[in-house]
Design a protein around this motif. Structure first.
Motif, PDB file in Angstrom:
ATOM      1  N   PRO A   1      -6.916  -1.328  -4.328  1.00  0.00           N
ATOM      2  CA  PRO A   1      -6.876   0.133  -4.490  1.00  0.00           C
ATOM      3  C   PRO A   1      -7.678   0.660  -5.679  1.00  0.00           C
ATOM      4  O   PRO A   1      -8.219   1.768  -5.613  1.00  0.00           O
TER       5      PRO A   1
ATOM      6  N   TYR B   1       0.825  -1.203   0.000  1.00  0.00           N
ATOM      7  CA  TYR B   1       0.000   0.000   0.000  1.00  0.00           C
ATOM      8  C   TYR B   1       0.863   1.259   0.000  1.00  0.00           C
ATOM      9  O   TYR B   1       0.514   2.263  -0.625  1.00  0.00           O
TER      10      TYR B   1
ATOM     11  N   ASP C   1     -12.991   7.682  -3.998  1.00  0.00           N
ATOM     12  CA  ASP C   1     -12.239   8.886  -4.352  1.00  0.00           C
ATOM     13  C   ASP C   1     -13.145   9.875  -5.079  1.00  0.00           C
ATOM     14  O   ASP C   1     -14.010   9.467  -5.871  1.00  0.00           O
TER      15      ASP C   1
ATOM     16  N   VAL D   1     -11.173   0.912  -4.516  1.00  0.00           N
ATOM     17  CA  VAL D   1     -11.253   2.070  -3.614  1.00  0.00           C
ATOM     18  C   VAL D   1     -11.396   3.364  -4.412  1.00  0.00           C
ATOM     19  O   VAL D   1     -12.231   4.224  -4.100  1.00  0.00           O
ATOM     20  N   HIS D   2     -10.581   3.514  -5.444  1.00  0.00           N
ATOM     21  CA  HIS D   2     -10.622   4.739  -6.236  1.00  0.00           C
ATOM     22  C   HIS D   2     -11.969   4.909  -6.922  1.00  0.00           C
ATOM     23  O   HIS D   2     -12.531   6.016  -6.940  1.00  0.00           O
TER      24      HIS D   2
ATOM     25  N   THR E   1      -7.068  -2.074   4.038  1.00  0.00           N
ATOM     26  CA  THR E   1      -6.400  -2.923   3.049  1.00  0.00           C
ATOM     27  C   THR E   1      -6.003  -4.265   3.647  1.00  0.00           C
ATOM     28  O   THR E   1      -6.196  -5.325   3.036  1.00  0.00           O
TER      29      THR E   1
ATOM     30  N   TRP F   1      -1.746   3.420  -2.080  1.00  0.00           N
ATOM     31  CA  TRP F   1      -2.271   4.755  -1.801  1.00  0.00           C
ATOM     32  C   TRP F   1      -2.325   5.596  -3.076  1.00  0.00           C
ATOM     33  O   TRP F   1      -3.299   6.303  -3.309  1.00  0.00           O
TER      34      TRP F   1
ATOM     35  N   SER G   1      -5.204   4.534  -5.149  1.00  0.00           N
ATOM     36  CA  SER G   1      -6.479   4.840  -4.497  1.00  0.00           C
ATOM     37  C   SER G   1      -6.823   6.323  -4.584  1.00  0.00           C
ATOM     38  O   SER G   1      -7.931   6.697  -4.991  1.00  0.00           O
ATOM     39  N   TYR G   2      -5.863   7.180  -4.205  1.00  0.00           N
ATOM     40  CA  TYR G   2      -6.187   8.596  -4.015  1.00  0.00           C
ATOM     41  C   TYR G   2      -5.167   9.558  -4.634  1.00  0.00           C
ATOM     42  O   TYR G   2      -5.298  10.774  -4.479  1.00  0.00           O
TER      43      TYR G   2
ATOM     44  N   GLN H   1      -6.646   4.012   5.865  1.00  0.00           N
ATOM     45  CA  GLN H   1      -6.929   3.207   4.683  1.00  0.00           C
ATOM     46  C   GLN H   1      -6.066   1.946   4.616  1.00  0.00           C
ATOM     47  O   GLN H   1      -6.520   0.908   4.117  1.00  0.00           O
TER      48      GLN H   1
END
Length: 509
Positions: free
Chosen positions: A214, A130, A222, A217-218, A181, A135, A138-139, A177
């Motif tokens: 991820p 991650y 996001d 997640v996005h 995960t 990360w 994801s963001y 986050q």
């Protein structure tokens, strides 16, 4: 809460007023004193707060503007919210202990160390993956003023500044986050327990934590993600799909479906444990070795869920505190109804008060409410948890019919109930709580939200099945997915980890 606001107001006025070092008799104006008295504060407390001019107070003869006061109070509020997110992250991470106990109790004693080392490494490998990639996907954005794509993030790999124009300050969000995960990766390991090669586990843990999870997640969490229910365009205007997006508050789909679908693909491709089905295809019982550990793990996970769901409010100050409390209640109600539903169902069918079934029912209820903990009323939370216990039972029976061996029922609990949790939002989301005219279909909000929820379920299933399924299939082709028959028969503890988890030899001392 009102009293705190009154106190803040009084203190702000106190430091904003030029204080006389010789004649000061009170810190508060008449309005301050009246407001404090009306709030219910005792007169003695008001006297301590407002009166007296000791030498330690006289040095504060400083004048502040309204903007400066707002900045100071905003700093206090922001610090409280960050502290709350960190504390919630601690709870979510502690769920790894719950998963460890649940997994250990659900497998045979000869494979305990194998499943436990996988739980430990979920945190370690997941953290590195991650940090390096997760990360950012994801963001991540290229710089502080840029807007990432709808499919995946575009910057902050290795949390590095690179060509960005601002330093990284989102430490609390990264930590929070990452804890999610690690949970997704742990779900998968339970479905493949007792026969999976160790190198295969390491491979999927890296890919799932650093890439597959991820991306999901996005999409959903996001601001730029195409399914996000608060998606905006580059100018900050609402750009949600069908005017509402997909509502997955704390991750029934994002976390639990991702881990559950990955586990389903792994369990199907690696094949069942030796002896799990007889020659006619009838399932043979392979109970876990310690029900006490299953119960301990269930309770730890239940407690950890109070970081998982309430923590996803992402704030604790002001009106957010009421939302946090409400989410705690809906989470608890769903867990309780899930456990009760599983107890009733199993006794009705088999005339057995099944302890492990009740524990799984509690977890099914928790997974079922994770998407809708914020948007469902208490009655809907109870219904969601109860139906979750039925979904758990039905999906478990379906896996046995398909001869898919899932020792911890990871897919039924997390994958199937995660999908149900997303659907429950589309059916029962409250208009006021959701804050959108496209609310639950059964409450009169139309079908747009429900359609988006179903679409999200489909794309998560397709994405995870193709990526993780492709990985497992490739590993199987190269003989790297499953432990040998000899290793499986002896137990993975003895064959791979240097001995048993339980030292039963008599002491020689």
């Amino acid at each position: 809460e009102d009293m705190v606001e009154v106190l803040f107001a009084a203190l702000a006025r106190r430091v904003a007023t030029q204080i006389s070092t010789s004649t000061m008799s009170s810190w508060c104006t008449a309005d301050d004193t009246s407001a404090l008295s009306a709030s219910g504060l005792a007169q003695s407390a008001i006297d301590v707060l407002c009166k007296g001019a000791g030498p330690e107070r006289r040095g504060l003869a400083t004048s502040y503007t309204d903007t400066q006061i707002d900045t100071m109070i905003g700093g206090i509020t922001g610090s409280q919210d960050i502290s709350y997110m960190l504390l919630s992250g601690f709870f979510v991470f502690f769920m790894q202990a719950g998963f460890a106990m649940l997994c250990a109790g659900s497998v045979r004693s000869k494979n305990v160390m194998n499943i436990l080392i996988k739980n430990v490494l979920d945190a370690c490998i997941g953290c590195m993956a991650y940090f390096c990639f997760g990360w950012a996907i994801s963001y991540g954005t290229k710089d502080s003023s840029s807007f990432s794509g709808e499919f995946a993030g575009e910057g902050w790999f290795f949390l590095a500044k690179g060509d960005h124009d601002a330093s990284f300050t989102n430490w609390h969000n990264f930590f929070f986050q990452w804890a999610f995960t690690a949970a997704a990766a742990t779900i998968t390991s339970g479905a493949m327990a007792e026969r999976t090669a160790f190198q295969a586990y390491i491979a999927y843990s890296i890919i799932l934590s650093g890439f597959v999870y991820p991306v999901v997640v996005h999409w959903i969490w996001d601001t730029a993600g195409w399914l996000c229910n608060w998606k905006t365009d580059k100018d900050g205007n609402d750009d949600t799909l069908n005017g509402v997006g997909m509502h997955d508050f704390a991750g029934s789909g994002v976390v639990h479906m991702t881990g559950g679908i990955a586990g389903l693909m792994g369990a199907a491709i690696v094949g069942p444990r030796t002896g799990r089905f007889d020659a006619s295809g009838r399932p043979m019982a392979m109970p876990g070795h310690n029900a006490a550990l299953v119960v301990l793990g269930t309770f730890i996970l239940w407690v950890g869920w109070y970081g998982f769901n309430p923590g996803s409010v992402l704030a604790i100050t002001g009106d957010a505190a009421v939302s946090v409390a409400r989410v705690c209640v809906t989470t608890t109600l769903a867990a309780a109804s899930g456990g009760i539903g599983a107890m009733i169902l199993n006794y009705s069918l088999y005339k057995v008060w099944d302890l492990v079934a009740v524990c799984n029912g509690v977890l099914a209820g928790l997974v079922s409410i994770t998407a809708g903990a914020y948007a469902l009323q208490p009655w809907a939370a109870i219904l969601s948890g109860f139906v979750g216990s039925v979904v758990l039972w039905a999906s478990s029976k379906l896996l046995l019919k398909l001869k898919i061996d899932d020792p911890l029922e990871a897919f039924p609990v997390h994958g199937a109930c995660g999908a149900w949790g997303c659907i429950a939002v589309g059916l029962f989301a409250d208009e006021k709580l959701l804050g959108n005219e496209n609310y639950g279909a059964l409450l009169g909000g139309g079908g747009k939200l429900l359609g988006n929820q179903i679409l999200g379920i489909c794309v998560i299933t397709l994405w995870v099945s193709v990526t993780i399924g492709g990985l497992f299939f490739t590993l199987k082709m190269f003989g790297m997915l499953r432990a040998s028959a000899e290793e499986e028969a002896a137990g993975l503890d003895e064959s791979k980890h240097g001995g048993s988890a339980y030292n039963m030899e008599p002491s020689k001392v």
